[in-house]
Motif scaffolding. Structure first.
Motif, short mmCIF file in Angstrom:
data_model
loop_
_atom_site.label_atom_id
_atom_site.label_comp_id
_atom_site.label_asym_id
_atom_site.label_seq_id
_atom_site.Cartn_x
_atom_site.Cartn_y
_atom_site.Cartn_z
N ASP A 1 12.88 -7.09 4.56
CA ASP A 1 12.44 -7.46 5.78
C ASP A 1 10.86 -6.80 6.18
N GLY A 2 10.65 -7.01 7.41
CA GLY A 2 9.15 -6.73 7.57
C GLY A 2 9.08 -5.19 7.89
N LEU A 3 10.13 -4.79 8.17
CA LEU A 3 10.04 -2.87 8.41
C LEU A 3 9.92 -2.56 6.94
N GLU A 4 10.78 -2.92 6.07
CA GLU A 4 10.41 -2.44 4.69
C GLU A 4 9.12 -2.81 4.21
N VAL A 5 8.78 -3.92 4.34
CA VAL A 5 7.44 -4.09 3.81
C VAL A 5 6.29 -3.15 4.50
N CYS A 6 6.39 -3.00 5.61
CA CYS A 6 5.43 -1.99 6.40
C CYS A 6 5.51 -0.81 5.88
N GLN A 7 6.73 -0.27 5.76
CA GLN A 7 6.87 1.11 5.08
C GLN A 7 6.34 1.38 3.79
N ARG A 8 6.46 0.32 2.93
CA ARG A 8 6.00 0.36 1.50
C ARG A 8 4.44 0.14 1.64
N LEU A 9 3.90 -0.56 2.52
CA LEU A 9 2.43 -0.69 2.49
C LEU A 9 1.87 0.84 2.96
N ASP B 1 -0.68 10.98 6.81
CA ASP B 1 -0.65 9.52 6.45
C ASP B 1 -1.71 8.75 7.26
N GLU B 2 -2.21 9.00 8.37
CA GLU B 2 -3.12 8.31 9.26
C GLU B 2 -4.44 8.72 8.82
N ASP B 3 -4.62 9.44 8.12
CA ASP B 3 -6.18 9.93 7.35
C ASP B 3 -6.56 8.79 6.62
N VAL B 4 -5.74 8.00 6.07
CA VAL B 4 -6.27 6.84 5.23
C VAL B 4 -5.96 5.36 6.06
N ALA B 5 -5.63 5.39 7.10
CA ALA B 5 -5.43 4.44 7.97
C ALA B 5 -6.82 3.74 8.44
N GLY C 1 2.93 3.71 2.82
CA GLY C 1 3.44 4.75 1.64
C GLY C 1 2.25 4.69 0.48
N ASP C 2 1.52 3.50 0.41
CA ASP C 2 0.88 3.32 -0.86
C ASP C 2 -0.93 3.71 -0.32
N PRO C 3 -1.38 4.43 -0.85
CA PRO C 3 -2.94 4.89 -0.36
C PRO C 3 -3.63 3.50 -0.62
N GLN C 4 -3.37 2.64 -1.63
CA GLN C 4 -4.18 1.57 -1.76
C GLN C 4 -4.11 0.47 -0.57
N THR C 5 -3.02 0.25 -0.07
CA THR C 5 -2.67 -0.44 1.12
C THR C 5 -2.58 0.02 2.42
N GLN C 6 -2.58 1.22 2.42
CA GLN C 6 -1.92 1.84 3.73
C GLN C 6 -3.07 1.65 5.06
N TYR C 7 -4.06 1.15 4.51
CA TYR C 7 -5.50 0.85 5.48
C TYR C 7 -5.14 -0.60 6.23
N ILE C 8 -4.56 -1.48 5.71
CA ILE C 8 -4.52 -2.70 6.26
C ILE C 8 -3.86 -3.00 7.61
N TYR D 1 -20.39 8.98 -1.43
CA TYR D 1 -19.15 8.92 -0.47
C TYR D 1 -18.40 7.67 -0.61
N LEU D 2 -17.02 8.03 -0.63
CA LEU D 2 -15.87 6.93 -0.87
C LEU D 2 -15.17 6.85 0.35
N VAL D 3 -15.16 5.73 0.98
CA VAL D 3 -14.48 5.74 2.41
C VAL D 3 -13.09 5.13 1.91
N LYS D 4 -12.07 5.96 2.55
CA LYS D 4 -10.90 5.55 2.34
C LYS D 4 -10.46 4.37 3.24
N PRO D 5 -9.82 3.19 2.83
CA PRO D 5 -9.01 3.34 1.50
C PRO D 5 -10.17 2.50 0.24
N PHE D 6 -9.64 2.70 -0.98
CA PHE D 6 -10.48 2.29 -1.85
C PHE D 6 -9.51 2.07 -3.06
N ASN D 7 -9.84 0.72 -3.98
CA ASN D 7 -9.22 0.63 -5.01
C ASN D 7 -9.96 1.05 -6.39
#
Length: 541
Positions: free
Chosen positions: A247-255, A174-178, A257-264, A130-136
């Protein structure tokens, strides 16, 4: 910390060596990634490619995966749980039930949230990891290594197919890996990344949080992305909205959009006048916000709330690993019991027969050895059959002679009956037959008769009868002992026992399952005057 652990060049060389080793290990292997979320599908594919897999196939749901499996041979399957058309559990069932080569392929299940009943069903069906999202990258590599190291566990699939991944919402993929990291941080304190272009603001937050959390800080959005994409990302981010360049909104959007950081989890730091920006940030995936100037009590409370969710996810991941490890341990015990213990027993039987031939005056001793060995063998058989019964394994039924089955079941009870001066009286016709399975029937009668023998008063007798009644064969096992009143209501439940030294409480439970597997039933009557009568009803052949 040693020099090699702090020297960037040596650390990079070590990582390169590790990656090179991994590439060689998987260089001739292929994998199949199944996920309906394109970004996650692509990310997992990229990770497996970097591990060295020669070919990685991709599918967006279970049905497409099965079509690919008909055309291509793969060595590993990595599948999301919640997908349209055919979910990951249904795919796992089809793979394990298949008669094709991929039946025994290691299967790693990805999930964003977990229902423990679903997990147990997947383990019983034969999931490898079993691998719980997210993962690196490192987490996936560890799971892949485990999946190949452990033998594939294929049991009878569960009867009910879980339909969901127990998500708390039914929103977009998108919310699946949060979620939070599957691997706990090395520090005992949760970690927070503070992102603000004003050093004074970072200082204020650092003084407030340093006692409870491990802190990181940076002044730019670009640096924040780098930290979050590293092998040691933070558990939570405090992110200023208004920053230059990014700005913070762009940082949030990029995080997000990335499966490796979307959980944070992201908590925005904002001025009271930035309401529109806050609403936009929350819509992008931020979990909360705090306003400037910072109110210490409110800030601490909000951070603590989200850290509880972080810890919950870490605990859940650890529980999944424990469930899988327990399942593997159980399988290993089954293997040890079946092979490593039964083999010496066969040697004991053979040696006993040799002693009987060489020494005519050792009958008592050899009888004791044979009876003890038979008891141990029966215990092993009970354990193995109970495992099969609990897994719902099918059994082929056929006509059995009642006298032969019961005579075999009685063999291991001879020594105890002699010690307790008990007589077993059987009134069963030699031609009485019933519909059953040899091992199940022997196990069932052994456990029921053993229960009666253990409960019977010293010097008394246990009576066995059998007869045809309508379209069934009815057996009765009677002894003069009474079942204690406090356990009569759950007499056939697992681990129910009372007053027996060393009693396991699985004998009658196993017997009931064995009767049901043979399309029969067991019940009882018991009181202090008449004793206890166990009644078994089985089908006529």
């Amino acid at each position: 910390m040693g020099y090699a652990q702090t020297n960037p060049i040596l650390m990079k060389q070590a990582r390169m060596l590790e990656d090179f080793t991994a590439v060689n290990k998987f260089a001739k292997l292929s994998a199949l990634v199944v996920d309906d979320y394109p970004v996650m599908n692509k990310a997992v594919t990229s990770m497996l490619t970097s591990l060295g897999f020669a070919q990685v196939y991709r599918a967006s749901h279970g049905k497409e995966a099965l079509l690919l499996l008909e055309e291509h041979s793969v060595d590993l399957i990595v599948s999301d749980w919640n997908m349209p058309k055919m979910n990951g559990f249904e795919l796992l069932q089809h793979v394990r039930e298949s008669s094709q080569a991929h039946q025994n392929v290691p299967f790693i299940m990805l999930t964003g949230n977990v229902n423990h009943d679903d997990v147990k069903q997947a383990i019983a069906t034969g999931v490898s990891e079993y691998l719980v999202k997210p993962f690196n990258h490192n987490t996936l590599k560890a799971k892949v290594d485990n999946a190949f190291a452990m033998p594939v566990r294929v049991h009878k699939p569960a009867q009910q197919v879980p339909l969901t991944d127990a998500k708390t919402t039914t929103n977009s993929p998108d919310e699946d890996v949060a979620s939070t990291p599957a691997v706990p941080q090395s520090s005992s304190k949760p970690s927070i990344l503070i992102v603000d272009d004003q050093a004074n603001n970072i200082t204020v937050l650092t003084e407030l949080l340093k006692q409870q959390y491990q802190l990181k800080a940076c002044l730019t959005g670009a640096k924040a992305l780098t930290i979050c994409q590293s092998d040691n990302p933070p558990d939570l981010i405090l992110l200023d909205i208004m920053m230059p360049d990014m700005d913070g909104l762009e940082v949030c959007q990029r995080l997000q959009g990335d499966p490796q950081t979307q959980y944070i989890p992201i908590i925005f730091i904002t001025a009271l006048t930035q309401t529109k920006d806050v609403v936009k940030g929350l819509s992008l995936g931020a979990v909360d916000y705090i306003t400037k100037p910072i109110e210490p009590e409110v800030t601490l409370a909000r951070i603590a709330t989200h850290m509880k969710l972080v810890q919950h996810r870490l605990d859940m991941a650890a529980q999944l690993d424990t469930l899988l490890e327990n399942a593997r341990l159980k399988d290993e015990i089954e293997r040890i019991v079946q092979h490593d213990v039964k083999s010496p027993l066969s040697a004991i039987y053979a040696a006993t027969q040799a002693i009987e031939q060489k020494q005519s005056d050792c009958q008592i001793e050899t009888d004791i050895i044979k009876s003890s060995a038979s008891t141990i063998e029966q215990m092993i058989e009970n354990h193995m059959l109970l495992h099969q019964l609990e897994q719902g394994s099918p059994f082929t039924l056929g006509p059995l002679n009642a006298v032969k089955v019961i005579r075999t079941a009685l063999f291991g009870l001879k020594q105890f009956c002699q010690q307790q001066q008990l007589r077993i009286v059987s009134d069963i016709k030699s031609d009485l037959t019933f519909k059953g399975e040899q091992r199940l029937a022997q196990n069932m009668f052994y456990n029921l008769i053993n229960n009666a023998v253990q409960a019977a008063p010293k010097g008394s007798q246990v009576t066995l009868t059998g007869q045809w009644v309508d379209n069934q064969v009815e057996f009765s096992i009677h002894n003069l002992g009474a079942i204690p009143a406090q356990i009569r209501g759950n007499f056939f439940d697992k681990f129910t026992t009372h007053g027996k030294s060393g009693g396991s409480g699985i004998g009658t439970y196993s017997a009931k399952l064995a009767a049901q597997a043979q399309q029969g039933s067991i019940d009882f009557s018991s009181d202090e005057q008449q004793g206890t009568r166990l009644t078994v009803r089985l089908l006529c052949p």
